[in-house]
Every structure is written in C-alpha cells, then in structure tokens.
Design an enzyme around this catalytic site. Sequence first.
Site, short mmCIF file in Angstrom:
data_model
loop_
_atom_site.label_atom_id
_atom_site.label_comp_id
_atom_site.label_asym_id
_atom_site.label_seq_id
_atom_site.Cartn_x
_atom_site.Cartn_y
_atom_site.Cartn_z
N ASP A 30 20.51 29.23 35.02
CA ASP A 30 20.53 30.67 35.25
C ASP A 30 19.21 31.25 34.77
OD1 ASP A 30 23.18 32.65 35.83
OD2 ASP A 30 21.39 33.64 35.04
N LEU A 156 38.64 31.07 44.31
CA LEU A 156 39.07 31.20 42.91
C LEU A 156 39.56 32.61 42.63
CD1 LEU A 156 35.96 29.46 41.30
CD2 LEU A 156 38.13 28.39 41.94
N LYS A 157 40.76 32.73 42.13
CA LYS A 157 41.24 34.04 41.73
C LYS A 157 40.83 34.28 40.29
CE LYS A 157 45.62 33.12 42.54
NZ LYS A 157 45.58 31.79 43.14
N PHE A 255 51.61 38.32 47.77
CA PHE A 255 50.58 39.26 48.18
C PHE A 255 51.09 40.40 49.05
CE2 PHE A 255 46.02 39.42 47.63
CZ PHE A 255 45.89 38.53 46.57
N TYR A 257 52.41 43.26 47.41
CA TYR A 257 52.71 44.33 46.46
C TYR A 257 51.86 45.56 46.73
CZ TYR A 257 55.44 40.90 43.98
OH TYR A 257 56.39 39.97 43.67
N CYS A 266 35.53 40.68 45.16
CA CYS A 266 35.58 40.00 46.45
C CYS A 266 36.11 40.85 47.60
CB CYS A 266 36.43 38.74 46.33
SG CYS A 266 35.61 37.49 45.35
N LYS A 269 34.03 43.95 48.82
CA LYS A 269 32.70 43.52 49.27
C LYS A 269 32.82 42.67 50.55
CE LYS A 269 30.75 40.13 46.73
NZ LYS A 269 30.28 38.93 47.33
N LYS A 327 42.62 43.92 37.82
CA LYS A 327 43.92 43.26 37.86
C LYS A 327 44.12 42.59 36.50
CE LYS A 327 42.65 38.72 39.45
NZ LYS A 327 42.96 37.63 40.33
#
Length: 448
Positions: A30, A156-157, A255, A257, A266, A269, A327
């Site tokens: 990085d 990935l959540k 999914f 709700y 994510c 965007k 979330k």
Amino acid sequence: MKVTTIGTGYVGLVTGACLAEMGNHVVCLDTNSDKIRILNEGEIPIHEPGLAEVVRRNVASGRLQFTTNVDAAVDHGTILFIAVGTPPGEDGSADMQYVQAAARSIGARMTDYKLVVDKSTVPVGTADAVRNAIEGELARRGVALEFSVVSNPEFLKEGAAVEDFMKPDRIIVGSDDERATLLMRALYSPFNRNRDRLVVMDLRSAELTKYAANAMLATRISFMNEMALLAEQVGADIEWVRRGIGSDPRIGHDFLYSGAGYGGSCFPKDVKALIRTAEAAGSGMRVLRAVDEANERQKLVLVDKVVQRFGDDLRGRHFALWGLAFKPNTDDLREAPSRVVIAELLRRGATICAYDPVAMAEAQKALAGLEGLGYAASANAALEGADALVIVTEWKEFRTPDFEFIKSALKQPVVFDGRNLYEPPLMQALGIEHWGIGRGTRAPGASV
Ligand code: UDX
C-alpha cells in the site's frame, strides 16, 4: 504460492490475509505508510470480525507481510492481485486511475511471468485496459515478458468478509488463457471444500457478473422498500408480505428486508457505475435508474415519519439515534443512511444524541463539525430526555432492549424503527408508539 496484493484496503487485506491462511506467502502493498505501519504493529485499521486473528497469526508465521516498497512487492508475487480503490467519479462512473497506476507499476518492474488478477470492482473492459497498460510499459522498457490478466471479482460482505472468503459460494474467474486458469484453479482449490466452486468464463462476463450481482441485490431491496410504502398506504404489513413471497423458492427469503435504504461502499457505487456503463453502451437501464432513485428517497423515509409525527419545524426537538454504520458488524459509514437522516434532522433544527456499538470513532471523524450532533456511551444513555428514538441500523443489541427503560427515559414513548426490529402488537401492548417501515398501522390504535 507467492502472492502480492496491490492495495491493502478492505478487499486487499482480506484477500491477502485469507490466502496466507491457506499457506501462501503473501505480501500486501500500500502507498499509505501509516496503514502499513499499523498493520506491521499487528493492528488492523478496519473493524471486521475475525480478521485481526487471521492477520496476527499469519504475520507471526512469516507468511503475511506488509510493505510500501513497490519494487519488492512486484518482484515477490507470481500472482498479483490489483485490489486498489475504484471510487465514483463526478458522473458516477468508476474512477480507474488507481487501477491504471497499479498496472503500470507492474509493467514497469516485472522481470518474469506474472499473473495479474483484477480483484477491484471494475467496469467491463478493464482487463483489456490493464493488459494494454502493462504492454505499454514493457514496450517502453524494450523487454518482452509473458503475463496474463484475469478477472476475479470479490463477493465479500462487510462484517462477514473472512467467512465469505474462506467459504465462498462461488469463485468467478474470467480468463482467456489456459496457464492463468490453471494457476487460479490451484490457488483457489483449498476453498472449494466439497464441490468445485470455480466458475471460469470469459473476461467481460466475469466483470459484468460482479455488477449484475450487486445490482440484482440492490433491486430486491428497492423493490421491497417500495412495496413497504404501498403496504403502509393500503393497510398491509410488509413483514407478512416478505414471508409470503420468500417461501417461493424462485424468490427465496434472503435480502428482502425493507428498511431505511441500502448503503455501503458497493451497492450505491456499483448501481450508479452500471448505469453509466449502460449509457455508454447505448442501453437504457431503466430498472436500475429506478432502483437508485428509490433508494435515495428511502433514506429520507424515517425523517418523513418524524415530520409527520412532530411537524416540519424540529427546532427544540431532541432525538436519540441508534445505529450509525451502514449495517451491523462494521464501522463503515460510507453512504450510510444514518448520514442522510442526521443531516436532515439537523437541517430542520433538531438536536441528536447518537450511539453505535462500533462505528462511533469513525462517525466522529466522518461527521465532525455537525452542530447539534452529540454521542452517548451506551444505547440507554442516548435516550435520556429525547423526544423519540430513531433506529437506523439493526445491531443485535438493539433487538431486545429494556423497553421499560426506553419508556421512562424518553419524553414520550415514540420509536421510529427504521429496520423493523420490533413487532407492532408488542409495542402496542407495551404502550410504545411504534413507527415501522411498511407495517400497515402508523401508530398503536390508529386505523389505516
Ligand atoms: C455487498 C454484497 O453483498 C457483496 O457481495 C459485495 O461484494 C459487496 O457489496 P456489503 O456492501 O458489505 O456487501 O453489504 P450487504 O450486506 O450486501 O448490504 C448492503 C446494504 O443493503 C446495507 O445497507 C444493508 O442494510 C442493506 N440491506 C440488505 C437491506 O436494506 N435489506 C436487506 O434485505 C439486505
């Protein structure tokens, strides 16, 4: 295998740490030296369950290293993941400057075969652009070296990223080159568990798969949010409707709700970027435009209810707000509905005392300077003397609070439940005025 991740943000760090866990030797690069210093000290800069343990274990074993040294990082990996940011540009399209820079730095330094993997969420056609950038650098140097470019989007959540990486339901690989496909198969073979989870396809289909997946999920949410509005208008309860439609296996229970709108790094965007891609390709994308528009509107739904209850002018009103992160299980505030709710309540003259189990430090940075916004050390402390409670994020600890305390701490027992945490009949029995999302009745006893 020898792996380098270029970009040690959310995706690069999880990818690097989880690949090290499977025995690979991983170097994470990085340009941000503060971040690399923190990581080398064994700390992780984000809140992600389970990640710190994986990082520490693999740093200790010597399989995971962090560096700002581009030469060493490019030299190290045979497989180089590009996991840099693709922030939205002014028009909503993904800003590709960091991906381009990563590709150029590979081309400028490589001395042997490299497999370059696009991990960042990138528009269709990026693999070609990456290949061109590397070829350009090689030509400039006057060297001919073999390399491959593949697309391997992440699914990935946040809050479950380590679990998602370790136990993927699918691994998408876009590749037009046999050697690269074989290397990717080998790298991911430990993650297959009981069946082959690798789906190999052409590059552009892989790139589009990522956007299509997120756009489909965002569509489900905006659809349910609109259905919730309608449920309120016609006196139905969206929770029953959700259960009713979810039992159709073609729809499924996940999914669905309705709530205060989707946020995060994510969905907003990617939906916007896909609309721009479609525009550029001459396609309308009417559905996604509506999804995006409905979500922008949805973030104001809680404020609409507050205004309906307390009037337009909120001067002198004070609200407790539970949940700042977009979330649960993350400290991420990017595109969080809480930001819109806070801005709008403050704009109308209200003051707010907010609480979040983990996102408070992030919030103090991201929302610095907002006059009228304060923080409490606990959920209960936020309630003291407030006119009402507004719940924006469904953290577990908010699910079964001390309702009697809520009643005694608030000036009047009014709860705006932006994630449908509580059942209206229970609230009615407890004497709490409950404003849910799509729950038919607007207040206990009120007829619809
Ligand atoms: C998402 C995708 O799930 C993941 O596969 C992708 O790689 C990255 O984007 P993430 O942004 O971490 O992951 O969050 P996710 O759990 O998908 O939730 C996104 C938003 O939708 C949140 O704001 C959440 O509150 C909201 N949501 C989710 C709903 O409003 N209703 C639901 O039923 C589910």
